[in-house]
Write an enzyme that holds these catalytic residues in place. Structure first.
Site, PDB file in Angstrom:
ATOM      1  N   ASP A 193      28.653  14.172 -19.228  1.00 18.37           N
ATOM      2  CA  ASP A 193      29.428  14.211 -20.473  1.00 18.37           C
ATOM      3  C   ASP A 193      30.734  13.439 -20.325  1.00 18.37           C
ATOM      4  O   ASP A 193      31.148  12.713 -21.243  1.00 18.37           O
ATOM      5  CB  ASP A 193      29.728  15.658 -20.869  1.00 18.37           C
ATOM      6  CG  ASP A 193      28.507  16.381 -21.431  1.00 18.37           C
ATOM      7  OD1 ASP A 193      27.482  15.715 -21.684  1.00 18.37           O
ATOM      8  OD2 ASP A 193      28.585  17.624 -21.591  1.00 18.37           O
TER       9      ASP A 193
ATOM     10  N   GLU B 297      22.625   8.307 -24.358  1.00 17.59           N
ATOM     11  CA  GLU B 297      23.581   7.321 -23.847  1.00 17.59           C
ATOM     12  C   GLU B 297      23.595   6.043 -24.671  1.00 17.59           C
ATOM     13  O   GLU B 297      24.024   4.991 -24.197  1.00 17.59           O
ATOM     14  CB  GLU B 297      23.265   7.001 -22.379  1.00 17.59           C
ATOM     15  CG  GLU B 297      21.948   6.293 -22.148  1.00 17.59           C
ATOM     16  CD  GLU B 297      20.770   7.231 -21.949  1.00 17.59           C
ATOM     17  OE1 GLU B 297      19.823   6.841 -21.238  1.00 17.59           O
ATOM     18  OE2 GLU B 297      20.792   8.351 -22.499  1.00 17.59           O
TER      19      GLU B 297
ATOM     20  N   ASN C 179      23.256  12.075 -14.449  1.00 18.25           N
ATOM     21  CA  ASN C 179      23.022  13.482 -14.794  1.00 18.25           C
ATOM     22  C   ASN C 179      22.290  14.218 -13.679  1.00 18.25           C
ATOM     23  O   ASN C 179      22.622  15.356 -13.333  1.00 18.25           O
ATOM     24  CB  ASN C 179      22.204  13.571 -16.089  1.00 18.25           C
ATOM     25  CG  ASN C 179      23.084  13.596 -17.328  1.00 18.25           C
ATOM     26  OD1 ASN C 179      24.259  13.944 -17.276  1.00 18.25           O
ATOM     27  ND2 ASN C 179      22.516  13.203 -18.454  1.00 18.25           N
TER      28      ASN C 179
ATOM     29  N   HIS D 203      25.253  17.664 -15.749  1.00 14.29           N
ATOM     30  CA  HIS D 203      25.525  17.253 -17.124  1.00 14.29           C
ATOM     31  C   HIS D 203      27.009  17.274 -17.471  1.00 14.29           C
ATOM     32  O   HIS D 203      27.440  16.529 -18.364  1.00 14.29           O
ATOM     33  CB  HIS D 203      24.737  18.135 -18.086  1.00 14.29           C
ATOM     34  CG  HIS D 203      23.259  17.861 -18.077  1.00 14.29           C
ATOM     35  ND1 HIS D 203      22.698  16.807 -18.762  1.00 14.29           N
ATOM     36  CD2 HIS D 203      22.232  18.468 -17.446  1.00 14.29           C
ATOM     37  CE1 HIS D 203      21.388  16.795 -18.571  1.00 14.29           C
ATOM     38  NE2 HIS D 203      21.081  17.794 -17.758  1.00 14.29           N
TER      39      HIS D 203
ATOM     40  N   ASP E 172      23.345   0.472 -24.397  1.00  9.64           N
ATOM     41  CA  ASP E 172      22.687   1.568 -23.690  1.00  9.64           C
ATOM     42  C   ASP E 172      23.193   1.586 -22.249  1.00  9.64           C
ATOM     43  O   ASP E 172      23.076   0.590 -21.521  1.00  9.64           O
ATOM     44  CB  ASP E 172      21.167   1.374 -23.711  1.00  9.64           C
ATOM     45  CG  ASP E 172      20.422   2.588 -23.174  1.00  9.64           C
ATOM     46  OD1 ASP E 172      20.381   2.740 -21.938  1.00  9.64           O
ATOM     47  OD2 ASP E 172      19.878   3.362 -23.963  1.00  9.64           O
TER      48      ASP E 172
END
Length: 339
Positions: free
Chosen positions: A234, A260, A225, A230, A217
């Site tokens: 990404d 994530e 973000n 975003h 994680d």
């Protein structure tokens, strides 16, 4: 715009492409390295390994482009595979074949294109191509360099197609299944793909190996973000997936569960291998050079034990990951034993 006609050996070409099990498969570190190298050598914004399928071109490796595929009818590469030599378009806006192509008139605003056909098993399956928003010319040395890079890609693709891992993948999943089981953003398996391949592993195992799980994680991803948006988030996810993939062994599996969170599944001869594998995963994310901002990962590991289901082992790895978060993040925690 002039769309390319079908290849003279289209059926045979598509059959060869299907046999290679390249379409709709996870990103490959070696092919990714080739396109990164091509981008640097030729000073272009975008370099791709593009596979020309029946109705689309799909990018097995890409740098400088977010899209993973486009319709074949607007593909430059569909033109390139029709010949044995490079297709070089120095200024697409002045080329009748491409001037009103939506890839020229709109994003990514292609002006320069150079594509070297990739021929494997005697068939043109796609190209190694260079793209830029500015007009360019390639000299004779650069054309030879492009041809040599394509030769390296062809050789690797050919050898890859003969490995036990690809033979197993060919046996377990057909092309349509793979398309539904790949996460398009990170080009890793999605949850469904991991599950399907895991089922084949467990049939194959028969006591010959143990299954190791690393639940990964990304740390503080929400703040990335929130701070950068975003689109940057990404790209960070793509970079993390690439970093994790690059340290895996042939046949290991990586999948994105969502957000994530990534899961890595590995075949272990002995359980003592797992800590070293997990530490390499952690270091790979921390050391990734192309991240937008410093990034780390918390990892929980588990070994599938006798009498335990995969979901139970995954839950233990998940709980260990949360303990790694509590311990300050950027570390690895092994799960407690089952039950």
């Amino acid at each position: 715009m002039i769309s390319a006609p079908a290849h003279p050996n289209e059926r045979r070409r598509l059959r060869a492409l299907d046999d290679l099990v390249l379409l709709d498969t996870p990103a490959d570190p070696y092919l990714d390295a080739i396109v990164r190298l091509a981008s640097r050598i030729f000073s272009v914004e975008t370099a791709l390994i593009s596979l020309v399928a029946e109705d689309r071109q799909w990018f097995k490796a890409r740098v400088g482009l977010d899209a993973i595929e486009t319709p074949r009818e607007i593909s430059f590469c569909a033109h390139a595979i029709l010949g044995d030599q490079q297709l070089v378009v120095e200024n697409a806006a002045k080329d009748v074949r491409f001037s009103d192509n939506p890839l020229v008139s709109g994003a990514p605003s292609i002006q320069f294109y150079a594509g070297q056909p990739l021929t494997v098993a005697g068939e043109a399956i796609g190209t190694l191509c260079l793209i830029d928003r500015n007009s360019k010319q390639l000299n004779d040395v650069e054309l030879k360099n492009l041809k040599d890079l394509a030769l390296l890609a062809e050789g690797y693709i050919s050898m890859r197609g003969q490995t036990a891992h690809i033979a197993q993948l060919r046996k377990v999943l057909d092309g349509e299944q793979r398309r539904a089981m790949l996460d398009p953003l990170t080009q890793t398996w999605n949850r469904l793909g991991l599950r399907k391949l895991l089922d084949s592993w467990q049939v194959e195992a028969d006591g010959r190996f143990q299954l190791g799980i690393a639940y990964c994680d990304l740390d503080h991803f929400k703040s990335i973000n929130d701070q950068y948006g975003h689109a940057v988030g990404d790209r960070v996810l793509q970079g993390a997936a690439r970093a994790l993939s690059e340290v895996l062994r042939e046949g290991d599996l990586i999948g994105r569960l969502g957000g994530e969170e990534f899961v890595v599944l590995v075949k272990l001869e002995t359980v003592s291998e797992m800590p070293g594998i997990a530490e390499r995963l952690r270091e790979a994310v921390e050391q990734a050079a192309d991240m937008h901002s410093p990034l780390t990962v918390s990892i929980g590991t588990a070994i599938l034990e006798k009498g335990e289901t995969f979901d139970q082992a995954l839950h233990r790895a998940d709980q260990a990951m949360y303990q790694a978060k509590k311990n300050g993040r950027n570390n690895v925690i092994a799960a407690v034993s089952f039950p």
